[in-house]
Design an enzyme around this catalytic site. Structure first.
Site, mmCIF file in Angstrom:
data_model
loop_
_atom_site.group_PDB
_atom_site.id
_atom_site.type_symbol
_atom_site.label_atom_id
_atom_site.label_comp_id
_atom_site.label_asym_id
_atom_site.label_seq_id
_atom_site.Cartn_x
_atom_site.Cartn_y
_atom_site.Cartn_z
ATOM 1 N N HIS A 343 63.749 32.256 47.522
ATOM 2 C CA HIS A 343 63.936 33.426 47.335
ATOM 3 C C HIS A 343 62.488 34.134 47.174
ATOM 4 C CE1 HIS A 343 67.723 32.429 45.012
ATOM 5 N NE2 HIS A 343 68.173 32.703 46.389
ATOM 6 N N TYR A 535 60.331 31.194 42.061
ATOM 7 C CA TYR A 535 60.432 29.461 41.876
ATOM 8 C C TYR A 535 61.636 28.864 41.906
ATOM 9 C CZ TYR A 535 56.239 31.970 39.488
ATOM 10 O OH TYR A 535 55.450 32.609 39.236
ATOM 11 N N HIS A 536 62.432 29.361 43.080
ATOM 12 C CA HIS A 536 63.674 28.713 43.372
ATOM 13 C C HIS A 536 63.613 27.987 44.654
ATOM 14 C CE1 HIS A 536 65.518 32.575 41.350
ATOM 15 N NE2 HIS A 536 64.863 31.549 40.374
ATOM 16 N N PRO A 537 62.767 26.983 44.792
ATOM 17 C CA PRO A 537 62.552 26.161 46.423
ATOM 18 C C PRO A 537 63.774 25.089 46.353
ATOM 19 C CG PRO A 537 60.873 25.307 44.621
ATOM 20 C CD PRO A 537 61.496 26.716 43.919
#
Length: 603
Positions: A343, A535-537
């Site tokens: 995101h 921080y949504h990899p």
């Protein structure tokens, strides 16, 4: 144009010029291990287990708990980082953890279209490096995503992953203690993972939620039937303390189950695979010594969207061309590291708060608050909440969309310091989120089209991998951000903002002084120069059916072409869910553990 097109076929040459001896030393060490193994006494350097789990984060913690319930199974959990320190327990100190020694401190690689104001065009990508993983370092928000996300996974050929089929696994681990618990269709109350609201909510956080209500967003549970909403989110917390995956799934059983071994500061560096393509163990380093752990049944990789693909590639599972360039023997040619996405959001709009709404403290007062928090048995002060970060809203930028495409969260800042030099402020920030006089609305694109990749570091394969999230490669990703930012700017005209004297600081950030403040062009400039991430990899070990050439694992999370090996974490997500990824990662751990238990019960 300010950028050049990125050639994804050529993004893995040498980028970081370390010394040649670093690289050849790595090759030589691995050659010795392959030829001679570990020369020490095997009784001291080699142990045997039924299952070896690599990674003690959100998914790995769940899996270790579930598998060790079977007293006949001997389970090893390896975690590269240390024990979870107590400082991680205070929600209001979450921002101080970023860039610390319990953070892997990863950085993205430049693509000329994003992160342009950051040094080297690189954005930071924090990842938790301790028991609990990123659940011990994140902003604690409990979000599952949208029904459509999981139905999309199923429609891509992933049988068993529709919303109807994953919902029981969200509920299984959940112990909800707020009013949401009354709706048993959507919430669980008997799991290990506590979910609750903070005991402390400040005026700024309440103001944001009220303002969105004025803009027409309903006050509903976004983890239930309808996601469009504005509310003070529930968190992975209990009584004002972080309740990480470590707190929920490991601490209660760690010393009770003799069949579970947990080793911290133990970094797996290679999966052992025999000539029949069967994974039978791992090599790991602890205290600068190499050890071997044998897995009689399975090796389960749960190291997250960055470290899971890295470990697979170091072990010979990955894109042939990349591995051969690094002189790594190719065991299985798979699209490991591809499909990386996240995101994307940006910083730059700043809301100033007057003194009677601001929560700033002097340094001495902050220290007193920290000491008071540590002394309290029942946490109820400012550090027991996470300020405006926990004000979460979801919108559709177009009425015809089937699900939200924008999520809002707000960062808290000292706004005068931020305006002066935003990049330096973000880099050095250790001030608690609970104390602020300014807010930054973060408009998150929940449905990014851009895709990137992860590559091994060509000068030091064991070092930090090269991360190419490729933000804004597809320029359509900017459209929802522009529309979402417009709604965020309109909050200034609500009664909620006016009653508190909150207003936007109409001062251009340094990199965007050539544009009219608040215009579409200014928004695009902020997005490109002050790019940020929640921080949504995900996606680097993509789950997919056999016919999907980009898939790394099948719908039961088994690595294609390798027996005895699964990947169970956020890296398997083919498409990122609409929301924070910690709750979905726990769900993946629950569902993956069931697949493991089903398969070995049959056997």
């Amino acid at each position: 144009m300010l950028w050049q097109p990125l050639d994804l076929a050529a993004v893995c040459p040498v980028h970081t010029q370390l010394s040649a001896c670093t690289y050849f030393g790595y090759v030589y060490l691995n050659l010795l291990v392959q030829l001679f193994g570990d020369s020490r006494d095997p009784s001291k350097s080699e142990e045997e287990f039924d299952f070896v789990i690599v990674g003690g984060g959100s998914s790995g913690s769940v899996i270790a708990n579930r598998l060790s319930r079977n007293k006949n199974w001997k389970v090893l959990l390896l975690e590269a980082g240390p024990e979870q320190p107590d400082i991680t327990l205070a929600p209001g100190l979450s921002s101080a953890l970023l860039g610390s020694n319990v953070d892997w401190q990863y950085r993205t690689q430049p693509n000329g279209k994003s992160c342009l104001a950051s040094p080297g065009g690189q954005c930071p990508w924090p990842r938790g490096r301790m028991l609990g993983g990123s659940s011990s370092i994140n902003s604690l928000v409990y979000v599952r995503g949208n029904r459509l996300d999981y139905d999309t996974w199923a429609a891509m050929g992933n049988d068993g992953w529709s919303y109807r089929e994953v919902l029981p696994y969200f509920k299984k681990s959940e112990r909800n203690i707020n009013v949401e618990a009354l709706d048993r269709r959507y919430h669980g109350v008997s799991g290990e993972q506590y979910v609750s609201r903070y005991p402390f909510v400040d005026i700024g956080a309440i103001m944001i939620t009220e303002a969105f209500h004025e803009r027409g967003l309903p006050f509903v549970d976004f983890n239930a039937a309808h996601q469009v909403s504005a509310i003070q989110a529930q968190a992975f917390a209990l009584d004002g303390k972080r309740f990480s995956a470590n707190s929920a799934f490991l601490r209660p059983i760690r010393y009770k189950r003799k069949n579970l071994t947990i080793k911290t500061n133990s970094e797996a560096v290679k999966i052992l695979i025999d000539d029949n393509k069967n994974a039978y163990g791992v090599k790991y380093i602890k205290n600068k010594r190499m050890y071997t752990a044998i897995a009689k049944k399975e090796v389960i990789v749960s190291s997250g969207a960055i470290n899971s693909p890295k470990l697979l590639m170091l072990s010979g599972i990955g894109p042939r061309e990349q591995l051969e360039r690094l002189n790594i023997k190719v065991i299985q040619d798979l699209a490991v590291g591809e499909n990386l996405h996240d995101h994307v959001t940006f910083n730059g709009f700043v809301i100033a708060l007057p003194n009677d709404t601001a929560t700033l403290r002097s340094n001495d007062e902050v220290i007193k608050e920290v000491i008071e928090y540590a002394r309290q048995d029942i946490k109820d002060g400012p550090l027991s909440g996470n300020a405006a970060v926990n004000s979460v809203s979801f919108i559709k930028t177009e009425p015809g969309l089937p699900a939200p495409d924008i999520q809002y969260q707000f960062d808290s800042v000292k706004w005068r310091e931020y305006i002066r030099e935003p990049i330096a402020y973000d880099r050095t920030r250790i001030y608690p989120t609970s104390f602020y006089d300014g807010l930054i609305p973060r408009t998150m694109n929940l449905v990014p089209r851009s895709r990137g990749r992860l590559c091994l570091n060509t000068t030091d394969p064991n070092g930090p991998p090269l991360l190419y999230p490729n933000y804004y490669e597809d320029e359509r990703d900017l459209i929802p951000l522009i529309k979402g930012a417009r709604l965020a700017l309109s909050l200034e005209n609500t009664a909620a903002f006016k009653a508190r004297g909150a207003h936007y600081v109409r001062e251009n950030l340094p990199a965007c002084r050539g544009y009219e403040w608040g215009s579409d062009e200014y928004i695009i400039c902020l997005a490109r120069y002050y790019t940020s991430t929640p921080y949504h990899p995900v996606g680097t070990c993509k789950m997919g059916p056999k016919w999907d050439k980009t898939a790394v694992v099948d719908p039961r999370l088994k690595v294609y072409g390798i027996s005895g090996l699964r990947v169970i974490d956020a890296s398997i997500m083919p498409v990122v869910p609409r929301g924070n990824t910690n709750a979905p990662s726990i769900m993946v751990g629950e569902k993956g553990a069931v697949y493991v238990m089903e398969d070995w019960s049959k056997n």
